[in-house]
Structures are given as structure tokens and as C-alpha cells.
Design a protein around this motif. Structure first.
Motif, PDB file in Angstrom:
ATOM      1  N   LEU A  60       0.830  -1.209   0.000  1.00 39.23           N
ATOM      2  CA  LEU A  60       0.000   0.000   0.000  1.00 39.23           C
ATOM      3  C   LEU A  60       0.864   1.258   0.000  1.00 39.23           C
ATOM      4  CD1 LEU A  60      -2.752   1.412   0.217  1.00 39.23           C
ATOM      5  CD2 LEU A  60      -2.563   1.185   2.710  1.00 39.23           C
ATOM      6  N   ASP A  61       1.870   1.296   0.860  1.00 40.90           N
ATOM      7  CA  ASP A  61       2.741   2.475   0.948  1.00 40.90           C
ATOM      8  C   ASP A  61       3.465   2.718  -0.373  1.00 40.90           C
ATOM      9  OD1 ASP A  61       2.020   2.961   3.543  1.00 40.90           O
ATOM     10  OD2 ASP A  61       3.779   1.991   4.430  1.00 40.90           O
ATOM     11  N   THR A  62       3.931   1.651  -0.986  1.00 50.06           N
ATOM     12  CA  THR A  62       4.636   1.790  -2.264  1.00 50.06           C
ATOM     13  C   THR A  62       3.712   2.337  -3.339  1.00 50.06           C
ATOM     14  OG1 THR A  62       6.106  -0.066  -1.734  1.00 50.06           O
ATOM     15  CG2 THR A  62       5.929   0.560  -4.053  1.00 50.06           C
ATOM     16  N   CYS A  63       2.496   1.808  -3.404  1.00 50.04           N
ATOM     17  CA  CYS A  63       1.524   2.273  -4.397  1.00 50.04           C
ATOM     18  C   CYS A  63       1.166   3.734  -4.174  1.00 50.04           C
ATOM     19  CB  CYS A  63       0.266   1.408  -4.341  1.00 50.04           C
ATOM     20  SG  CYS A  63       0.498  -0.284  -4.921  1.00 50.04           S
ATOM     21  N   MET A  64       0.920   4.103  -2.920  1.00 48.33           N
ATOM     22  CA  MET A  64       0.574   5.491  -2.615  1.00 48.33           C
ATOM     23  C   MET A  64       1.721   6.429  -2.953  1.00 48.33           C
ATOM     24  SD  MET A  64      -1.765   5.653   0.844  1.00 48.33           S
ATOM     25  CE  MET A  64      -0.471   5.114   1.953  1.00 48.33           C
ATOM     26  N   ASP A  65       2.929   6.051  -2.576  1.00 46.09           N
ATOM     27  CA  ASP A  65       4.083   6.914  -2.810  1.00 46.09           C
ATOM     28  C   ASP A  65       4.311   7.152  -4.296  1.00 46.09           C
ATOM     29  OD1 ASP A  65       4.485   7.115  -0.109  1.00 46.09           O
ATOM     30  OD2 ASP A  65       6.162   5.694  -0.036  1.00 46.09           O
ATOM     31  N   GLU A  66       4.170   6.109  -5.096  1.00 41.64           N
ATOM     32  CA  GLU A  66       4.400   6.253  -6.539  1.00 41.64           C
ATOM     33  C   GLU A  66       3.326   7.129  -7.179  1.00 41.64           C
ATOM     34  OE1 GLU A  66       4.949   2.509  -8.445  1.00 41.64           O
ATOM     35  OE2 GLU A  66       6.891   2.154  -7.480  1.00 41.64           O
ATOM     36  N   LEU A  67       2.084   6.897  -6.787  1.00 45.25           N
ATOM     37  CA  LEU A  67       0.985   7.672  -7.358  1.00 45.25           C
ATOM     38  C   LEU A  67       1.086   9.144  -6.957  1.00 45.25           C
ATOM     39  CD1 LEU A  67      -1.414   6.961  -9.152  1.00 45.25           C
ATOM     40  CD2 LEU A  67      -2.804   6.682  -7.112  1.00 45.25           C
ATOM     41  N   LEU A  68       1.399   9.393  -5.706  1.00 44.97           N
ATOM     42  CA  LEU A  68       1.509  10.766  -5.215  1.00 44.97           C
ATOM     43  C   LEU A  68       2.739  11.468  -5.786  1.00 44.97           C
ATOM     44  CD1 LEU A  68       0.420  10.104  -1.552  1.00 44.97           C
ATOM     45  CD2 LEU A  68      -0.843  11.475  -3.222  1.00 44.97           C
ATOM     46  N   SER A  69       3.797  10.721  -6.028  1.00 41.41           N
ATOM     47  CA  SER A  69       4.980  11.294  -6.657  1.00 41.41           C
ATOM     48  C   SER A  69       4.650  11.766  -8.070  1.00 41.41           C
ATOM     49  CB  SER A  69       6.112  10.264  -6.697  1.00 41.41           C
ATOM     50  OG  SER A  69       7.233  10.772  -7.385  1.00 41.41           O
ATOM     51  N   GLU A  70       3.866  10.970  -8.797  1.00 39.58           N
ATOM     52  CA  GLU A  70       3.440  11.363 -10.142  1.00 39.58           C
ATOM     53  C   GLU A  70       2.560  12.608 -10.083  1.00 39.58           C
ATOM     54  OE1 GLU A  70       1.509   7.951 -11.738  1.00 39.58           O
ATOM     55  OE2 GLU A  70       3.339   6.732 -11.800  1.00 39.58           O
ATOM     56  N   LEU A  71       1.667  12.671  -9.090  1.00 39.74           N
ATOM     57  CA  LEU A  71       0.815  13.844  -8.925  1.00 39.74           C
ATOM     58  C   LEU A  71       1.657  15.080  -8.613  1.00 39.74           C
ATOM     59  CD1 LEU A  71      -2.009  15.133  -8.624  1.00 39.74           C
ATOM     60  CD2 LEU A  71      -1.929  14.484  -6.209  1.00 39.74           C
ATOM     61  N   GLN A  72       2.619  14.924  -7.716  1.00 42.41           N
ATOM     62  CA  GLN A  72       3.496  16.032  -7.349  1.00 42.41           C
ATOM     63  C   GLN A  72       4.235  16.569  -8.576  1.00 42.41           C
ATOM     64  OE1 GLN A  72       4.366  17.180  -3.771  1.00 42.41           O
ATOM     65  NE2 GLN A  72       4.704  18.846  -5.198  1.00 42.41           N
ATOM     66  N   GLN A  73       4.741  15.677  -9.398  1.00 43.05           N
ATOM     67  CA  GLN A  73       5.447  16.081 -10.611  1.00 43.05           C
ATOM     68  C   GLN A  73       4.514  16.827 -11.570  1.00 43.05           C
ATOM     69  OE1 GLN A  73       7.328  12.562 -12.260  1.00 43.05           O
ATOM     70  NE2 GLN A  73       8.210  12.038 -10.274  1.00 43.05           N
ATOM     71  N   THR A  74       3.244  16.426 -11.574  1.00 39.62           N
ATOM     72  CA  THR A  74       2.260  17.082 -12.444  1.00 39.62           C
ATOM     73  C   THR A  74       2.009  18.517 -12.005  1.00 39.62           C
ATOM     74  OG1 THR A  74       1.151  14.991 -12.978  1.00 39.62           O
ATOM     75  CG2 THR A  74      -0.129  17.009 -13.264  1.00 39.62           C
TER      76      THR A  74
END
Length: 202
Positions: A60-74
Motif C-alpha cells: 500500500l505504501d509503495t503504491c501510494m508513494d508512486e501515485l503521489l509522486s506522479e501527482l506532485q510532478q504534475t
């Protein structure tokens, strides 16, 4: 077997695990999912799962971190200023976020909507949006007096932003990202009654 083929196999296995995980969150809710459920859905054995993730919270943490990292970059790529405020800048941020979500709609549905929602994910997403809106004030402008509390204003904007995002996902994107962004920006800029064309008597 060469390294490239091995790496591709690892990538595909992780993708299968995460796809299974998101589907199961929607179907059963996070708490009810077992490692065996994930392994069965991804068509792997439990040992293969543990080669990549320690346990369910680690996944769960890995999935959240990757998704939020993509959002942050956006959102980092979107210019934004609060003073002076430009309607088009807020519209750009909202549209960029919605278009990003569209590319991972199943993941965001699993994280944000109804009984399947993951509360830490929403809190972290709100922090990213709040940080973007807060960055719109320059240091000098941050000291300027406002007619309302800056913190209150930020909370209001973030709550409205997230409410619309979740409504949009939950209702299967009933309006285009551009149309939602335009209407949201008008509501923020002109007030909800005026933006809706409702006459107001004092």
C-alpha cells in the motif's frame, strides 16, 4: 536469461500485483484483502509476492508513494499565483490534476471513493494541493493582510478542490477535465451563486 528479460519479468509481476491489489480494494475494501487474495488474482504464488513486498502495508505504501509522486510532478509544472489571482492559473492546476487522474482512474477510485477509500492517501493528496496553492504567495505577499485568515482560505480551497475531484471520479467523469476546471475556477473567482447565474438580494 539476460538481465533485460529478468527486469521486464519483474516489472510485469509488480504490475500484476498492483493491478490485483487495486481491483480487490474496490471489491472488498483494504482491510478484508489477504496476501493470498492478491496472489490468486495476480496469478502468482505467495513466495513471489514476498520477493517484492514485505507485507500488505508495504504494498500500500509503495503504491501510494508512486501515485503521489506522479501527482506532485504534475502540479510542479503548473505556474500559480494567488496575488494577483488569475482564473486561468487555477484552471490549469485543476485540469492538470484531472488529466493525471484520468490516466490512473482505477487507482484513484480505489484510493478515494466510497468504502474502499484509503484515508492516508487523501490526506497526502490534500497536502500536495495545499502546498501548490500556498506556494502562490510570495514571501512579501505572505505578510500582506488579508480580509480572511490565509489558513482558512487555503482549507476552503483545498476542500472544494478535493470535493470536486472525488465527485468527478465517483460519477465516472460526467464532464470533461477542461469543463470541470473552468467551472471550478469560475466558482472560486466569482462565488458559487454568481457563477451559477443566481440573483442575490442584500
Amino acid at each position: 536469461m539476460n538481465k533485460k528479460k529478468t527486469d521486464l519479468r519483474i516489472v510485469r509481476t509488480k504490475q500484476s500485483i498492483r493491478k490485483a491489489f487495486y481491483e480487490l480494494i474496490q471489491e472488498k475494501g483494504y482491510e478484508a484483502i489477504t496476501i493470498q487474495d492478491i496472489a490468486d488474482r495476480a496469478m502468482i504464488n505467495r513466495n513471489t509476492f514476498y520477493l517484492h513486498y514485505q507485507n500488505k502495508p508495504d504494498l500500500l505504501d509503495t503504491c501510494m508513494d508512486e501515485l503521489l509522486s506522479e501527482l506532485q510532478q504534475t502540479v510542479v509544472l503548473c505556474p500559480f499565483h494567488m496575488n494577483p489571482f488569475r482564473l486561468s492559473r487555477l484552471e490549469t492546476v485543476m485540469q492538470a490534476v484531472l488529466e493525471h487522474i484520468s490516466g490512473s482512474i482505477t487507482l484513484y477510485y480505489a484510493m478515494l471513493v466510497e468504502e474502499s477509500r484509503i484515508y492516508p492517501f487523501r490526506a497526502k493528496m490534500e497536502a500536495i494541493i495545499k502546498g501548490k496553492l500556498d506556494e502562490g504567495w510570495s514571501p512579501a505577499q505572505g505578510d500582506s493582510p488579508l480580509a480572511v485568515s490565509k489558513e482558512l482560505l487555503l482549507e476552503y480551497l483545498v476542500s472544494a478542490f478535493m470535493g470536486i475531484v472525488i465527485w468527478w471520479i465517483k460519477n465516472d467523469r460526467p464532464l470533461s477535465a477542461a469543463e470541470v476546471s473552468s467551472q471550478f475556477s469560475n466558482i472560486v473567482t466569482y462565488g458559487h451563486l454568481r457563477a451559477a447565474g443566481i440573483a442575490v438580494e442584500e
